[in-house]
Design a protein around this motif. Structure first.
Motif, PDB file in Angstrom:
ATOM      1  N   GLU A  23       0.798  -1.072   0.016  1.00  0.00           N
ATOM      2  CA  GLU A  23      -0.150   0.085  -0.037  1.00  0.00           C
ATOM      3  C   GLU A  23       0.797   1.272   0.013  1.00  0.00           C
ATOM      4  OE1 GLU A  23      -3.125   2.381   2.984  1.00  0.00           O
ATOM      5  OE2 GLU A  23      -2.490   0.374   3.423  1.00  0.00           O
ATOM      6  N   LEU A  24       2.025   1.235   0.605  1.00  0.00           N
ATOM      7  CA  LEU A  24       2.793   2.332   0.881  1.00  0.00           C
ATOM      8  C   LEU A  24       3.861   2.525  -0.156  1.00  0.00           C
ATOM      9  CD1 LEU A  24       3.312   2.414   4.826  1.00  0.00           C
ATOM     10  CD2 LEU A  24       1.687   3.506   3.629  1.00  0.00           C
ATOM     11  N   ARG A  25       4.259   1.651  -0.764  1.00  0.00           N
ATOM     12  CA  ARG A  25       5.467   1.612  -1.800  1.00  0.00           C
ATOM     13  C   ARG A  25       4.640   2.487  -2.859  1.00  0.00           C
ATOM     14  NH1 ARG A  25       6.494  -3.636  -2.314  1.00  0.00           N
ATOM     15  NH2 ARG A  25       4.659  -3.641  -3.799  1.00  0.00           N
ATOM     16  N   GLY A  26       3.536   2.571  -3.163  1.00  0.00           N
ATOM     17  CA  GLY A  26       3.305   3.806  -4.345  1.00  0.00           C
ATOM     18  C   GLY A  26       3.240   5.203  -3.828  1.00  0.00           C
ATOM     19  N   ARG A  27       3.506   5.378  -2.657  1.00  0.00           N
ATOM     20  CA  ARG A  27       3.564   7.007  -2.433  1.00  0.00           C
ATOM     21  C   ARG A  27       4.966   7.335  -2.324  1.00  0.00           C
ATOM     22  NH1 ARG A  27      -0.617   6.840   2.962  1.00  0.00           N
ATOM     23  NH2 ARG A  27      -2.117   5.094   2.263  1.00  0.00           N
ATOM     24  N   VAL A  28       6.032   6.266  -2.532  1.00  0.00           N
ATOM     25  CA  VAL A  28       7.441   6.964  -2.308  1.00  0.00           C
ATOM     26  C   VAL A  28       7.698   7.945  -3.592  1.00  0.00           C
ATOM     27  CG1 VAL A  28       9.635   6.203  -2.781  1.00  0.00           C
ATOM     28  CG2 VAL A  28       8.251   4.989  -1.396  1.00  0.00           C
ATOM     29  N   ILE A  29       8.205   9.074  -3.372  1.00  0.00           N
ATOM     30  CA  ILE A  29       8.661  10.100  -4.146  1.00  0.00           C
ATOM     31  C   ILE A  29       9.989   9.864  -4.667  1.00  0.00           C
ATOM     32  CG2 ILE A  29       8.765  12.586  -4.516  1.00  0.00           C
ATOM     33  CD1 ILE A  29       6.264  12.987  -2.584  1.00  0.00           C
ATOM     34  N   LEU A  30      10.177   9.766  -6.044  1.00  0.00           N
ATOM     35  CA  LEU A  30      11.639   9.547  -6.278  1.00  0.00           C
ATOM     36  C   LEU A  30      12.090  10.707  -7.462  1.00  0.00           C
ATOM     37  CD1 LEU A  30      11.187   5.693  -7.399  1.00  0.00           C
ATOM     38  CD2 LEU A  30      12.243   6.684  -5.433  1.00  0.00           C
ATOM     39  N   ASP A  31      11.110  11.678  -7.994  1.00  0.00           N
ATOM     40  CA  ASP A  31      11.471  12.708  -8.536  1.00  0.00           C
ATOM     41  C   ASP A  31      11.989  14.013  -8.146  1.00  0.00           C
ATOM     42  OD1 ASP A  31       8.957  13.405  -7.748  1.00  0.00           O
ATOM     43  OD2 ASP A  31       8.074  13.421  -9.704  1.00  0.00           O
ATOM     44  N   GLU A  32      12.244  14.232  -6.816  1.00  0.00           N
ATOM     45  CA  GLU A  32      12.905  15.186  -6.283  1.00  0.00           C
ATOM     46  C   GLU A  32      14.187  15.092  -6.001  1.00  0.00           C
ATOM     47  OE1 GLU A  32      10.967  16.589  -2.694  1.00  0.00           O
ATOM     48  OE2 GLU A  32       8.794  16.445  -3.623  1.00  0.00           O
ATOM     49  N   PRO A  33      15.251  16.155  -5.968  1.00  0.00           N
ATOM     50  CA  PRO A  33      16.588  15.963  -5.903  1.00  0.00           C
ATOM     51  C   PRO A  33      16.883  15.930  -4.301  1.00  0.00           C
ATOM     52  CG  PRO A  33      15.725  18.286  -6.449  1.00  0.00           C
ATOM     53  CD  PRO A  33      14.688  17.525  -6.668  1.00  0.00           C
ATOM     54  N   GLY A  34      16.113  16.462  -3.550  1.00  0.00           N
ATOM     55  CA  GLY A  34      16.381  16.493  -2.024  1.00  0.00           C
ATOM     56  C   GLY A  34      17.239  17.777  -1.849  1.00  0.00           C
ATOM     57  N   PRO A  35      17.413  17.887  -0.460  1.00  0.00           N
ATOM     58  CA  PRO A  35      18.262  19.161  -0.081  1.00  0.00           C
ATOM     59  C   PRO A  35      19.763  19.081  -0.700  1.00  0.00           C
ATOM     60  CG  PRO A  35      17.713  17.628   1.904  1.00  0.00           C
ATOM     61  CD  PRO A  35      17.104  17.194   0.567  1.00  0.00           C
ATOM     62  N   PRO A  36      20.365  20.332  -0.654  1.00  0.00           N
ATOM     63  CA  PRO A  36      21.503  20.161  -1.158  1.00  0.00           C
ATOM     64  C   PRO A  36      22.735  19.731   0.152  1.00  0.00           C
ATOM     65  CG  PRO A  36      20.864  22.428  -1.741  1.00  0.00           C
ATOM     66  CD  PRO A  36      19.915  21.617  -0.916  1.00  0.00           C
ATOM     67  N   PRO A  37      23.670  19.045  -0.397  1.00  0.00           N
ATOM     68  CA  PRO A  37      24.588  18.526   0.703  1.00  0.00           C
ATOM     69  C   PRO A  37      25.255  19.740   1.334  1.00  0.00           C
ATOM     70  CG  PRO A  37      24.746  17.380  -1.451  1.00  0.00           C
ATOM     71  CD  PRO A  37      24.093  18.495  -1.520  1.00  0.00           C
ATOM     72  N   GLY A  38      25.591  19.527   2.470  1.00  0.00           N
ATOM     73  CA  GLY A  38      26.239  20.663   3.201  1.00  0.00           C
ATOM     74  C   GLY A  38      25.481  21.781   3.895  1.00  0.00           C
ATOM     75  N   THR A  39      24.346  21.534   3.620  1.00  0.00           N
ATOM     76  CA  THR A  39      23.275  22.771   3.959  1.00  0.00           C
ATOM     77  C   THR A  39      22.313  22.210   5.089  1.00  0.00           C
ATOM     78  OG1 THR A  39      21.702  22.387   2.203  1.00  0.00           O
ATOM     79  CG2 THR A  39      23.537  23.733   1.994  1.00  0.00           C
ATOM     80  N   GLY A  40      21.577  22.989   5.994  1.00  0.00           N
ATOM     81  CA  GLY A  40      20.667  22.510   6.735  1.00  0.00           C
ATOM     82  C   GLY A  40      20.901  21.509   7.924  1.00  0.00           C
ATOM     83  N   THR A  41      19.843  20.799   7.994  1.00  0.00           N
ATOM     84  CA  THR A  41      20.165  19.686   9.291  1.00  0.00           C
ATOM     85  C   THR A  41      19.937  18.636   8.543  1.00  0.00           C
ATOM     86  OG1 THR A  41      19.052  21.318  10.814  1.00  0.00           O
ATOM     87  CG2 THR A  41      19.214  18.685  11.549  1.00  0.00           C
ATOM     88  N   VAL A  42      20.916  17.555   9.080  1.00  0.00           N
ATOM     89  CA  VAL A  42      20.847  16.064   8.696  1.00  0.00           C
ATOM     90  C   VAL A  42      20.794  15.271   9.858  1.00  0.00           C
ATOM     91  CG1 VAL A  42      21.930  14.197   7.344  1.00  0.00           C
ATOM     92  CG2 VAL A  42      22.328  16.634   6.815  1.00  0.00           C
ATOM     93  N   THR A  43      19.799  14.308   9.857  1.00  0.00           N
ATOM     94  CA  THR A  43      19.492  13.550  11.263  1.00  0.00           C
ATOM     95  C   THR A  43      19.820  11.996  10.986  1.00  0.00           C
ATOM     96  OG1 THR A  43      18.159  15.189  12.221  1.00  0.00           O
ATOM     97  CG2 THR A  43      18.059  12.983  12.831  1.00  0.00           C
ATOM     98  N   GLY A  44      20.436  11.313  11.781  1.00  0.00           N
ATOM     99  CA  GLY A  44      20.750   9.937  11.829  1.00  0.00           C
ATOM    100  C   GLY A  44      19.882   9.571  12.833  1.00  0.00           C
ATOM    101  N   VAL A  45      19.309   8.068  12.249  1.00  0.00           N
ATOM    102  CA  VAL A  45      18.509   7.244  13.058  1.00  0.00           C
ATOM    103  C   VAL A  45      18.977   5.916  13.046  1.00  0.00           C
ATOM    104  CG1 VAL A  45      16.469   8.584  12.971  1.00  0.00           C
ATOM    105  CG2 VAL A  45      16.802   6.745  11.393  1.00  0.00           C
ATOM    106  N   ASP A  46      19.165   5.263  14.229  1.00  0.00           N
ATOM    107  CA  ASP A  46      19.454   3.943  14.495  1.00  0.00           C
ATOM    108  C   ASP A  46      18.624   3.202  15.648  1.00  0.00           C
ATOM    109  OD1 ASP A  46      20.931   1.628  13.703  1.00  0.00           O
ATOM    110  OD2 ASP A  46      23.018   2.262  14.379  1.00  0.00           O
ATOM    111  N   VAL A  47      18.783   1.809  15.479  1.00  0.00           N
ATOM    112  CA  VAL A  47      18.090   1.085  16.605  1.00  0.00           C
ATOM    113  C   VAL A  47      19.106   0.211  17.345  1.00  0.00           C
ATOM    114  CG1 VAL A  47      15.984   1.367  15.927  1.00  0.00           C
ATOM    115  CG2 VAL A  47      17.178  -0.675  15.231  1.00  0.00           C
ATOM    116  N   ALA A  48      18.919  -0.478  18.448  1.00  0.00           N
ATOM    117  CA  ALA A  48      19.690  -1.528  19.247  1.00  0.00           C
ATOM    118  C   ALA A  48      18.362  -2.199  20.143  1.00  0.00           C
ATOM    119  CB  ALA A  48      20.600  -0.765  20.270  1.00  0.00           C
TER     120      ALA A  48
END
Length: 235
Positions: A23-48
Motif C-alpha cells: 500500500e505504501l510503496r506507491g507513495r514513495v516520491i522519486l522525482d525530487e533531488p532533495g536538499p543540497p549537501p552541506g546545508t541545513g540539518t541532517v539527522t541519523g537514526v538507528d536502533v539497538a
C-alpha cells in the motif's frame, strides 16, 4: 527518553506487513533531488535491541550539515513490535524511530537510516517506509548489500558502482574511504541517488560510515543499556 508501546492495529503477521508495504510503496516520491549537501540539518537514526526482553531503543541525532556538529538528540525505548523476518525489519523499528524523531526539538531535515531504501527485495526498506510516513527526505546507507549485487568501485574515495537487483539499479556501492569496503546507498523518499551519494560523502569525511550513523548508533546503545538496566523492560 520517550517510552513507546506497539500501536493499535500494527501488523502482526507477515501477510499483513507485506500488505502495508504494497500500500505504501506507491507513495514513495522519486522525482525530487532533495536538499543540497552541506546545508541545513541532517539527522541519523538507528536502533539497538535486547531480543531476550523484547526491547528496542531508537536514537535520532541531528547534525549541522555544514560543520557536522551535533545540535540535537532524542531517544525512545519500546517493545519490539514485530518478529524478525528479513525484508520486514522496518516493522520492528518504525514506532520507536518515529517517537525518537518526534522528540527532537527541531525539524530533522534529511534523515539518514542505517539500512535500505529502494535496495530492498520489495523496494521498500526502512528509509522508504520512514520517508512516506513522515514526509521527510530520507536515504539509506547500509554496511552490507543485502540481496543486491555490485562490482567493486574503483579504489579512490568517491568512486561508485551500480547496486543491482534482478538487473535493476536500486542504489550504489560508494567508496567513502580509499581502498576500504564501500557503503551501499539507496534512495528512500524525496531524494535523488546522485544527491544521496553526495550527502553520504559529505557525512563521511574521516570514516567509512557517515557521522550521522556513528552518533545515532552510539546513542541508541546507551539508551538501551539505560532502559534495560533501570527496569528490565520498557514501562
Amino acid at each position: 527518553m520517550t517510552t513507546v508501546h506497539i500501536p493499535a492495529g500494527w501488523p502482526a503477521t507477515e501477510d499483513e506487513a507485506r500488505a502495508v508495504q504494497d500500500e505504501l510503496r506507491g507513495r514513495v516520491i522519486l522525482d525530487e533531488p532533495g536538499p543540497p549537501p552541506g546545508t541545513g540539518t541532517v539527522t541519523g537514526v538507528d536502533v539497538a535491541y535486547d531480543d531476550e526482553r523484547g526491547v528496542v531503543a531508537a536514537a535520532a541525532v541531528a547534525l549541522d550539515a555544514a560543520t557536522l556538529g551535533r545540535i540535537a538528540e532524542a531517544t525512545a525505548v519500546g517493545e519490539v513490535s514485530f518478529p524478525y523476518v528479513p525484508g520486514l525489519l522496518a516493522f520492528r523499528e518504525i514506532p520507536t524511530v518515529l517517537a525518537a524523531l518526534a522528540a527532537l526539538d527541531r525539524d530533522p531535515g534529511l534523515v539518514v537510516c542505517d539500512g535500505y531504501g529502494l535496495a530492498h527485495p520489495r523496494r521498500f526498506g526502512l528509509a522508504c517506509h520512514l520517508g512516506v510516513l513522515t514526509g521527510l527526505p530520507t536515504i539509506g546507507v547500509a554496511k552490507n548489500p543485502f540481496t543486491s549485487t555490485y562490482q567493486e568501485p574503483d579504489a579512490p574515495r568517491g568512486s561508485s558502482s551500480p547496486l543491482l537487483a534482478e538487473g535493476e539499479e536500486v542504489g550504489r556501492a560508494l567508496r567513502t574511504r580509499a581502498g576500504v569496503k564501500p557503503v551501499f546507498v539507496s534512495v528512500g523518499h524525496r531524494v535523488g541517488i546522485d544527491n544521496a551519494c553526495a550527502h553520504t560523502l559529505a557525512l563521511a569525511p574521516k570514516y567509512r560510515i557517515p557521522e550521522t550513523t556513528r552518533h545515532a548508533d552510539a546513542l541508541c546503545r546507551l539508551a538501551l543499556r539505560a532502559a534495560v538496566g533501570r527496569t528490565g523492560t520498557p514501562g
